[in-house]
Design a protein around this motif. Structure first.
Motif, PDB file in Angstrom:
ATOM      1  N   ALA A   1       0.844  -1.185   0.196  1.00 21.54           N
ATOM      2  CA  ALA A   1       0.033  -0.015   0.164  1.00 21.54           C
ATOM      3  C   ALA A   1       0.810   1.192   0.007  1.00 21.54           C
ATOM      4  O   ALA A   1       0.608   2.260  -0.542  1.00 21.54           O
ATOM      5  N   ALA A   2       1.840   1.332   0.664  1.00 18.67           N
ATOM      6  CA  ALA A   2       2.811   2.227   1.009  1.00 18.67           C
ATOM      7  C   ALA A   2       3.483   2.731  -0.348  1.00 18.67           C
ATOM      8  O   ALA A   2       3.734   3.927  -0.552  1.00 18.67           O
ATOM      9  N   ARG A   3       3.407   2.003  -1.409  1.00 16.51           N
ATOM     10  CA  ARG A   3       4.306   2.323  -2.457  1.00 16.51           C
ATOM     11  C   ARG A   3       3.200   2.856  -3.656  1.00 16.51           C
ATOM     12  O   ARG A   3       3.530   3.370  -4.726  1.00 16.51           O
ATOM     13  N   ARG A   4       1.889   2.760  -3.401  1.00 15.54           N
ATOM     14  CA  ARG A   4       1.016   3.448  -4.344  1.00 15.54           C
ATOM     15  C   ARG A   4       0.915   4.764  -4.134  1.00 15.54           C
ATOM     16  O   ARG A   4       1.357   5.334  -3.476  1.00 15.54           O
ATOM     17  N   ASP A   5       0.348   5.523  -5.023  1.00 13.97           N
ATOM     18  CA  ASP A   5       0.318   6.872  -5.286  1.00 13.97           C
ATOM     19  C   ASP A   5      -0.505   7.697  -4.403  1.00 13.97           C
ATOM     20  O   ASP A   5      -0.025   8.627  -3.652  1.00 13.97           O
ATOM     21  N   PHE A   6      -1.659   7.327  -4.502  1.00 15.05           N
ATOM     22  CA  PHE A   6      -2.718   8.154  -3.627  1.00 15.05           C
ATOM     23  C   PHE A   6      -3.434   7.341  -2.695  1.00 15.05           C
ATOM     24  O   PHE A   6      -3.880   6.016  -3.005  1.00 15.05           O
ATOM     25  N   THR A   7      -4.125   7.780  -1.783  1.00 11.80           N
ATOM     26  CA  THR A   7      -4.647   6.891  -0.593  1.00 11.80           C
ATOM     27  C   THR A   7      -6.126   6.408  -1.254  1.00 11.80           C
ATOM     28  O   THR A   7      -6.197   5.260  -1.019  1.00 11.80           O
ATOM     29  N   MET A   8      -6.509   7.061  -2.214  1.00 12.53           N
ATOM     30  CA  MET A   8      -7.744   6.368  -2.766  1.00 12.53           C
ATOM     31  C   MET A   8      -7.304   5.109  -3.817  1.00 12.53           C
ATOM     32  O   MET A   8      -8.199   4.603  -4.253  1.00 12.53           O
ATOM     33  N   ASN A   9      -6.121   4.915  -4.268  1.00 13.32           N
ATOM     34  CA  ASN A   9      -5.860   3.806  -4.916  1.00 13.32           C
ATOM     35  C   ASN A   9      -4.876   2.954  -4.243  1.00 13.32           C
ATOM     36  O   ASN A   9      -4.630   1.890  -4.560  1.00 13.32           O
ATOM     37  N   ALA A  10      -5.195   3.181  -2.796  1.00  9.26           N
ATOM     38  CA  ALA A  10      -4.205   2.233  -1.806  1.00  9.26           C
ATOM     39  C   ALA A  10      -5.253   1.272  -0.850  1.00  9.26           C
ATOM     40  O   ALA A  10      -5.254   1.058   0.000  1.00  9.26           O
TER      41      ALA A  10
END
Ligand code: ATP
Ligand code: MG
Length: 381
Positions: free
Chosen positions: A115-124
């Motif tokens: 999750a931490a390497r994804r870009d935006f919180t809504m994409n995690a």
């Protein structure tokens, strides 16, 4: 929170999740499908995340009778075709090294790292097979509020991958709350590092810009891009001021990204966004139409119904005046019309360049008549 939808019930999807789980692995929906389901939007593709290694995913999928294609093996992605549906299954990852353009990743067994390497919180956001949403970073409240926020510190995340600058504006345009401004920390970081986009391939920039300009109303995001210097970086010479009027004039016309691009203008747009040949041709035709004098009917005839519509709307937006009330009917009439004279009508009396010139002159007369002169009218003249 629980999400539901056909995408979750698909037989192949369920069988694939069950196979991974019964082999002792975690298998979760991730990214766009969960975000869109939470927002009540249609789900386009099914992406899965797992702690199984790519080779294990392939083996399990094939033992279940599905086809597994190693589509991005160095990034840990296997595409599994199950009952007619493609699933991108990606092993949990963490970044080992980043240089602003690409990342070296290592596989992980921790959802938090993934999750931490994804870009935006809504994409995690993740969801299990039953639709229960898993929210390792607290992205759910942002998603429900339609707030596009970087995972972690915006500056650091942008320096890992400058494309995220454009994604920030794209996701705001597609999923953000239009009444909220853009996240201030994210916007400031995009402004500070806009020059980093220079290092990003034009294909990736073009792909993001297409999606951004295809949003229902990209104008607030593009205005923010202009104010932060990002627009000038990706489209030198572009001017965003006709975009909001265009979106307003479009009313219920389907959004078309190329129509939006036309009103932005700019230099060497085809190279800047690596447009295809047909896109470049359509863009040039629209640019010419916007500065020309053709009537809606003539535009429909020259360009066909779709591009004719684009041309009328783009010109009205750029010139700042609404098109005539009957413009849609006129574009359709033009698109269906056929020039009533052909070269054969003028031969053998004329040939070569003289024939071409005469035909052009007759075409001009026909267009000037609102496409109403008949074959007899034209040949008598
Ligand atoms: P859409 O449906 O609009 O394509 P999406 O969420 O599927 O939205 P993609 O660009 O297909 O967007 O990316 C899939 C997921 O991969 C994202 O949701 C995000 O979690 C992650 N991702 C993609 N690109 C990046 C990036 N440059 N940096 C970090 N994470 C990314
Ligand atoms: Mg996607």
């Amino acid at each position: 929170m629980k999400v539901a939808g056909d995408w979750l019930e698909h037989r192949g999807t369920r069988a694939l999740l069950a196979a991974l789980e019964s082999a002792g692995y975690r298998a979760l929906f991730v990214g766009g499908c969960v975000r869109n389901a939470v927002l009540g939007l249609p789900v386009a593709d099914t992406d899965l995340a797992t702690d199984a290694l790519p080779e294990t995913v392939s083996n399990i999928a094939e033992n279940t009778g599905f086809r597994a294609v190693p589509t991005g093996i160095e990034h840990g992605t296997v595409t599994v075709l199950a009952d007619g549906r493609a699933h991108e299954v990606t092993t949990f990852r963490r970044d080992v090294e980043t240089d602003g353009r690409r990342a070296v990743v290592a596989f992980s067994t921790h959802i938090e790292e993934d999750a931490a390497r994804r870009d935006f919180t809504m994409n995690a956001l993740y969801a299990d097979a039953l639709g229960n949403v898993l929210d390792p970073l607290g992205g759910l409240s942002d998603t429900l509020a339609r707030r596009v926020r970087f995972v972690g510190e915006a500056e650091a995340r942008i320096r890992e991958d400058y494309l995220r600058i454009l994604r920030f504006f794209r996701f705001h345009a597609c999923y953000g709350d239009p009444t909220l401004g853009l996240d201030a920390e994210g916007l400031a970081a995009c402004a500070a590092f806009s020059a980093g986009l220079e290092t990003i391939s034009r294909e990736r920039i073009g792909a993001e810009m297409r999606k951004l300009l295809g949003a229902r109303d990209p104008s607030p995001a593009v205005a923010a891009m202009a104010a932060s210097g990002v627009l000038a970086q990706v489209l030198p010479g572009a001017d965003h001021r006709a975009l909001a009027p265009l979106v307003h004039l479009e009313a219920s016309a389907p959004p078309r990204w190329l129509r939006r691009l036309v009103v932005l203008g700019g230099q060497a747009v085809d190279t800047a966004l690596r447009l295809s040949r047909p896109e470049t041709r359509d863009l040039a035709a629209l640019v010419a139409a916007v500065s020309g004098m053709d009537s809606p009917a003539a535009l429909g005839w020259r360009l066909g119904a779709d591009l004719g519509t684009d041309a009328v709307l783009a010109r009205a937006a750029v010139l700042g005046g609404p098109p005539s009330a009957d413009w849609q009917a006129e574009v359709s009439r033009g698109a269906a019309a056929v020039l009533p004279v052909t070269a054969a009508d003028l031969m053998p009396g004329l040939e070569g360049a003289a024939l071409g010139a005469r035909l052009k002159a007759l075409e001009a007369r026909w267009l000037a008549s609102g496409l109403r002169l008949t074959r007899d009218d034209l040949l008598k003249s």
